[in-house]
Design a protein around this motif. Sequence first.
Motif, PDB file in Angstrom:
ATOM      1  N   ARG A   9      -2.329 -57.037  63.241  1.00 41.64           N
ATOM      2  CA  ARG A   9      -2.063 -55.729  62.665  1.00 41.64           C
ATOM      3  C   ARG A   9      -3.234 -55.347  61.768  1.00 41.64           C
ATOM      4  N   THR A  11      -5.044 -52.413  59.256  1.00 41.43           N
ATOM      5  CA  THR A  11      -4.691 -51.320  58.355  1.00 41.43           C
ATOM      6  C   THR A  11      -5.937 -50.554  57.944  1.00 41.43           C
ATOM      7  N   THR A  13      -7.261 -47.225  55.542  1.00 44.10           N
ATOM      8  CA  THR A  13      -6.804 -46.493  54.354  1.00 44.10           C
ATOM      9  C   THR A  13      -7.805 -45.411  53.972  1.00 44.10           C
ATOM     10  N   ASP A  86       4.782 -48.830  59.158  1.00 48.96           N
ATOM     11  CA  ASP A  86       3.350 -48.658  59.397  1.00 48.96           C
ATOM     12  C   ASP A  86       2.660 -47.636  58.503  1.00 48.96           C
ATOM     13  N   SER A 102      -2.321 -44.959  54.156  1.00 50.01           N
ATOM     14  CA  SER A 102      -2.625 -46.111  55.001  1.00 50.01           C
ATOM     15  C   SER A 102      -1.776 -46.072  56.258  1.00 50.01           C
ATOM     16  N   SER A 104      -0.989 -48.764  59.662  1.00 49.15           N
ATOM     17  CA  SER A 104      -1.188 -50.080  60.279  1.00 49.15           C
ATOM     18  C   SER A 104      -0.797 -50.025  61.743  1.00 49.15           C
ATOM     19  N   ALA A 111      -5.627 -47.412  64.320  1.00 50.11           N
ATOM     20  CA  ALA A 111      -5.232 -47.425  62.907  1.00 50.11           C
ATOM     21  C   ALA A 111      -6.038 -46.381  62.137  1.00 50.11           C
TER      22      ALA A 111
END
Length: 199
Positions: A9, A11, A13, A86, A102, A104, A111
């Motif tokens: 996963r 992420t 941002t 997510d 953010s 994920s 992403a």
Amino acid sequence: SVSFLIPNRYTSTAIMEITPAALAEDPLAPLPPDTPASEFLRQTEPQVLGPEDLSRIIQMPRLNLYPEARARRPMEEVVKEMLARDIRISALNPASGAFSISFSYSDRRKAQDGVNQLITLFISETTAAQRESAWRMSALRREIVSRRASEYLDVLDPPITPQLPDSPNRRLIADVGLAFGLLIGAIKLRHRQIGRAHV
């Protein structure tokens, strides 16, 4: 081995900030106070994260998010899981206008694209709200708001493509598995020793 069956996963941002308009109908009027990010999110987030907009993002051809989940479950459930698991949106400081967005996902590029789409939703919602309120103002103020509406939200830190996954923690899973295996082995060895002693 189990840890490698869990998908990565990633992420991505972004940091955004609410910037009050610097133009005013009265040039001598004081600038409007900064809007705290917490208050802005309380008013705007429900509109931005509505089911219709998130469904549209999920089904965008270049994103095509959660294809396996959508094949098994209704879109409403997929959207709820996306929101719960997510998407993370939070104020960086209760008194400032900065906040983070953010997203994920198992694909690092998706992403990043997901955050970009959320940024677009925030800017579009803010622009629409400013233009709607402008119709109740004078002609000059409407022109000011129309020209400044898109500048109410600034992207301070754009999202990047994450290079490393933030989960799963395979080292931790492996360590727990090793410890559990050693514990089971020690228990079995102890039982064998006890059994031999009785014999």
